[in-house]
Design a protein around this motif. Structure first.
Motif: not given
Ligand code: SAM
Ligand code: SF4
Length: 435
Positions: A248-261, A307-314, A354-359
């Motif tokens: 229970d004390k383990l908070m429901p949050y996980l930071h798991l970097p993926v870097q790219s899709g 752009e196709e790689d970036f679309q996979a990230t989105l 970066l802007e599109r990803l942040n949005d």
């Protein structure tokens, strides 16, 4: 002259913040006191970060600003990952630097200060196995949410990253040292422990893994919350996932970097996962803990990214619906394989992506925060807010929550969420939970 006061300025990751706290304790144990302002300090330690572009240049310009109007200067120690990367070169590049100390040599800081006061300019960028922790005094001060480094270094060698070079090979601190430090922090008032490591989920001691350690820390009186960061998908095992459903004390949050899709880019980055294997981990995690909030790191503009790689990230962002994320423009780091790869991406394309990803991430973050409006939750009060009478707390999902209250840092309050923005929540108090 022996310095009487010091100021430590930490940049970059949470591990640097932790290192800064430990250096302060070490200097405190020598009878030195912390100065409020850099201008008042006899010794200034710049605890630097090397992860992004022009890190060294920024550090040297910060050093340059330490010269005072009357021409005097404090004793200057360059610490952290820039110190590790620059070594003795730092002394040649700036005559203001008296001490160069790498992240694994902090325990020698008091003796290096003594050498520097005698006119020497000591450099220590050795990486002895973890001995620095043995030299630190017991923890006597704690924040409501306190960092505790359990693992350092990295053996993963992602092709863009300097960490394996500046922080060295993966090492885990021993079980008993960590448990003792967690108890000291609890006695000093910590309510939440954040276990830190460059690859924290690779922590192990004699076949005991991070899940085992979390279960042990959960038994320490006074500790109500546990978090850990940063994890690598390759070290995310079933035991740790199960702990999210059971502790229970383990908070429901996980930071798991993926870097790219994009699997093509992930391969070029030397990540050990694909988009699908990453998503499979998250599916298991959601099955174990359905309300888990997910966060990640992303790099846009890695060499060769189309752009196709970036679309996979989105696409992966939409699939995961991240509650938060850290996004970076790719920055070529000297000495890393990616820095000399062909097809480096022009800056304007990186900025646009970066802007599109942040949005896109903001859309999900706002939806996640809004989904909390009307719900009841417990928050851990951390510090005063910007407005009078307001305090800032953290939800279990790591959101900042503003409340009007006379509660103190370290109190845990029951609140109802009344409003949400993409950055924070506002709550009203239901009742104060037992301290
Ligand atoms: N070990 C952790 C991991 O693998 O996710 C994080 C370590 S790193 C200090 C934090 C983040 O910085 C990485 O996840 C990555 O997104 C970013 N990063 C590292 N090197 C970078 C580079 N050369 N350019 C841009 N971002 C970078
Ligand atoms: Fe850097 Fe990769 Fe290691 Fe993380 S796993 S610290 S990104 S090399």
């Amino acid at each position: 002259m022996t310095p009487k006061t010091f100021k430590i300025k930490s940049f970059g990751c949470q591990m640097n913040v932790y290192d800064g706290e430990r250096m302060a304790e070490l200097l405190g144990a020598q009878g030195m006191t912390a100065a409020d302002e850099t201008a008042e300090a006899d010794l200034v330690v710049l605890n630097t970060c090397h992860i992004r572009e022009k890190a060294a240049e920024k550090a040297y310009s910060d050093v340059g600003r330490l010269r005072r109007e009357d021409g005097s200067k404090p004793l200057v120690a360059l610490a952290g990952c820039v110190a590790q990367a620059e070594g003795a070169e730092a002394k040649r590049r700036s005559s203001l630097i008296d001490i160069v100390v790498g992240p694994q040599a902090y325990h020698r800081l008091p003796e290096m200060v003594a050498e520097a006061t005698r006119g020497a300019r000591p450099v220590d960028t050795d990486m002895p196995a973890i001995s620095k922790f043995d030299a630190f005094p017991a923890r006597k001060r704690a924040n409501p949410s306190s960092f505790l480094t359990v693992q350092e270094g990295c053996d993963k060698f992602c092709t863009y990253c300097v960490v394996p070079y500046t922080r060295g090979a993966e090492i885990s601190r021993p079980w008993s040292d960590i448990v003792n430090e967690a108890k000291e922090l609890a006695d000093a008032g910590a309510r939440e422990i954040v276990l830190l490591g460059q690859n924290v989920n690779a922590w192990n001691d004699n076949s005991r893994g991070l899940a085992h350690l979390i279960r042990e820390i959960a038994t320490i009186g006074g500790i109500e919350r546990i978090r850990y960061t940063t994890s690598h998908p390759g070290d995310m095992n079933d035991d740790l996932i199960a702990a999210h459903g059971e502790v229970d004390k383990l908070m429901p949050y996980l930071h798991l970097p993926v870097q790219s899709g994009s699997d093509r880019i992930l391969k070029a980055m030397n990540r050990s996962h694909t988009a699908d294997t990453y998503l499979a981990i998250l599916a298991k995690m959601r099955a174990a803990r359905p309300d888990i909030a997910l966060s990640g790191d992303f790099i846009v503009g890695f060499p060769g990214e189309t752009e196709e790689d970036f679309q996979a990230t989105l696409q992966i962002v939409d699939e995961v619906r991240y509650a938060s994320a850290y996004t970076f423009k790719y920055s070529p780091r000297p000495g890393t394989p990616a820095a000399t790869m062909e097809d480096q991406i022009p800056r304007d394309i990186m900025e646009d992506r970066l802007e599109r990803l942040n949005d896109r991430i903001n859309t999900h973050r706002l939806a996640f925060n809004r989904s909390m409006v009307g719900s009841d939750m417990q928050i851990l009060i951390e510090r005063p807010g910007k407005l009078r009478g307001q305090m800032l707390g953290r939800s279990p999902w790591l959101q900042s929550v503003h409340v009007n209250t006379d509660a103190k840092p370290g109190d845990i309050l029951d609140v109802t969420v009344v409003a949400a923005s993409s950055n924070s929540l506002s709550g009203t108090i239901r009742q104060r939970a037992a301290a």
